[in-house]
Design a protein around this motif. Sequence first.
Motif, PDB file in Angstrom:
ATOM      1  N   UNK A  41       0.821  -1.223   0.000  1.00 24.83           N
ATOM      2  CA  UNK A  41       0.000   0.000   0.000  1.00 24.83           C
ATOM      3  C   UNK A  41       0.851   1.267   0.000  1.00 24.83           C
ATOM      4  N   UNK A  42       1.998   1.230   0.689  1.00 22.40           N
ATOM      5  CA  UNK A  42       2.852   2.427   0.810  1.00 22.40           C
ATOM      6  C   UNK A  42       4.228   2.163   0.211  1.00 22.40           C
ATOM      7  N   UNK A  43       4.241   1.552  -0.952  1.00 19.65           N
ATOM      8  CA  UNK A  43       5.512   1.140  -1.558  1.00 19.65           C
ATOM      9  C   UNK A  43       6.376   2.339  -1.940  1.00 19.65           C
ATOM     10  N   UNK A  44       7.647   2.207  -1.594  1.00 25.27           N
ATOM     11  CA  UNK A  44       8.602   3.281  -1.901  1.00 25.27           C
ATOM     12  C   UNK A  44       9.934   2.623  -2.262  1.00 25.27           C
ATOM     13  N   UNK A  45      10.365   2.785  -3.501  1.00 28.71           N
ATOM     14  CA  UNK A  45      11.594   2.162  -3.983  1.00 28.71           C
ATOM     15  C   UNK A  45      12.774   2.505  -3.063  1.00 28.71           C
ATOM     16  N   UNK A  46      13.503   1.459  -2.634  1.00 27.67           N
ATOM     17  CA  UNK A  46      14.681   1.656  -1.805  1.00 27.67           C
ATOM     18  C   UNK A  46      14.408   1.805  -0.324  1.00 27.67           C
ATOM     19  N   UNK A  47      13.142   1.785   0.060  1.00 27.72           N
ATOM     20  CA  UNK A  47      12.784   1.941   1.480  1.00 27.72           C
ATOM     21  C   UNK A  47      13.259   0.736   2.279  1.00 27.72           C
TER      22      UNK A  47
END
Length: 563
Positions: A41-47
């Motif tokens: 739901x809160x995908x963020x590349x490199x997180x």
Amino acid sequence: MQLSEQEIVRREKLTKLREMGIDPYPAALYPVDATSKSIKNDFEEGKKVVISGRLMSRRIQGKASFAELQDSEGRIQVYFNRDEICPGDDKTLYNDVYKKLLDIGDIIGIEGELFTTQVGEKTVMVKNFSLLSKSLRPLPLPKVDDEGKVYDAFNDPELRYRQRYVDLVVNPHVKDTFIKRTKITTSIREFYNQKGYLEVETPILQPIPGGAAARPFLTHHNALNIPLYLRIANELYLKRLIVGGFDGVYEFAKDFRNEGMDRTHNPEFTVMELYVAYKDYNWMMDTTEELLEKVAIDATGSSKVTVGDHEIEFKAPYPRVPILEAIKIHTGIDVSGMDEDELRETAKKLGIEVDDTMGAGKLIDEIFGEKCEHHYIQPTFIIDYPKEMSPLTKEHRSNPRLTERFELMVNGKELANAYSELNDPIDQRERFEDQLKLSEKGDDEAMFIDQDFLRALEYGMPPTSGIGIGIDRLVMLMTNNSSIQEVLFFPQMRPEKKQVELTEEEKIILDILKPQGQMTLSDLKEKAGLSGKKWDKSTKGLTKHGLIKIEKTEDALLVKYTG
């Protein structure tokens, strides 16, 4: 304890892990900060994330591997790369621990970074992982072939109910039923709490099993040296609280009835009972309509609920049909003026099994149950029951032979039972004494006389309406389940049969026979492909274990699965 080959191998891996200094069951907190759902739901590349769950599948390709991790919210793909996990010369964590000593079903923790694969899959790149719990038994995971057909699904009801912990892991949709169950009880609590009613607790162990007509479980209190009963209902205690000055009380109660088990009955079940002062059964019908419409919307998103082949509409209002009128509609017989003997003869003519212990109330109940109940699919209030059927109910204000009682029928089954409560202590004592006469005739479900409850009534109970709603049946309706066992985490089961350890040859025979139920001996032998010696030994073993039976017919020898 006899272990399978896979269980032996897993225990050997457990020993190797300990020899390497890895605790397979560590005690320390694991700092989870994400779930499979929150990542998507809160995908963020490199997180950077820390997740945990069961290893459910993996595809090892040399120094890289894709796997699936399952947590409480679902599944997420994870990517193991040897050089990411082991940046130095020592590749033990990947080569030995991950590839050789981990198994499907193990619970692991992962520290990693989010990235998207070339095909667009949201994935966790594993930077480090920890074993949190070693699984010593293999999960019964279903297999899907290239055509999408599912094999070896964990769908045997006996195993699913007995091993619900496995069912929840390998059949994730099962969890949805129990999440919805919590939504239903939460919705009911919100509804009553907003009206200012108080949720309370009353005794489960009772000196007298009152409040319903049912066979109780009996136990013994050693310190007091007295018999006690597991409650069959909490009604009489809640009404004591109305006497004590509460205007509205409710309880989600575990009740116990020592009776039969089937798809709609479990000996331990949940009932919500509500009692409100200065109300009557007409008010309770209005309130119940309002409640169930809210519950349906909160649990399913709509007032319309699919149950089997029917679409049931919980939006108010619901029809209100007197029980004697319902019997007349569906049998063509007017039983309103009949005495006990006439009712017994009528029941016999209708093909209903009766006996001499049944009074007029029980006979009417049997006639309605057999000939009318199944017709009421949409929510319908069956109202105005005869006095003999309702020993705790106020006499009908316009007909002294009837009472102000209703049962709510949905999908052909009773969902709720409610009254204008009887608060005349003299009338109540007479009704209890009538029940005692039924008990003396042999009716083991007749009510006991609760002298303390009568004493409470003598202090004065205001006009009151009460209702009991079967929570298990309500959940069955809202989740489209036809079996009560599907909506109970741990339904009551018969004692587990001693597990039989089978040889590989015996398993081959059963795997062929079970789906068919029975086969000719020649066909089964040909498909099993065993040598004569192994075939003879295996069939003798299966017969000894009571798993197969060989019968001679006119045409051939027939092998039947009897397990």
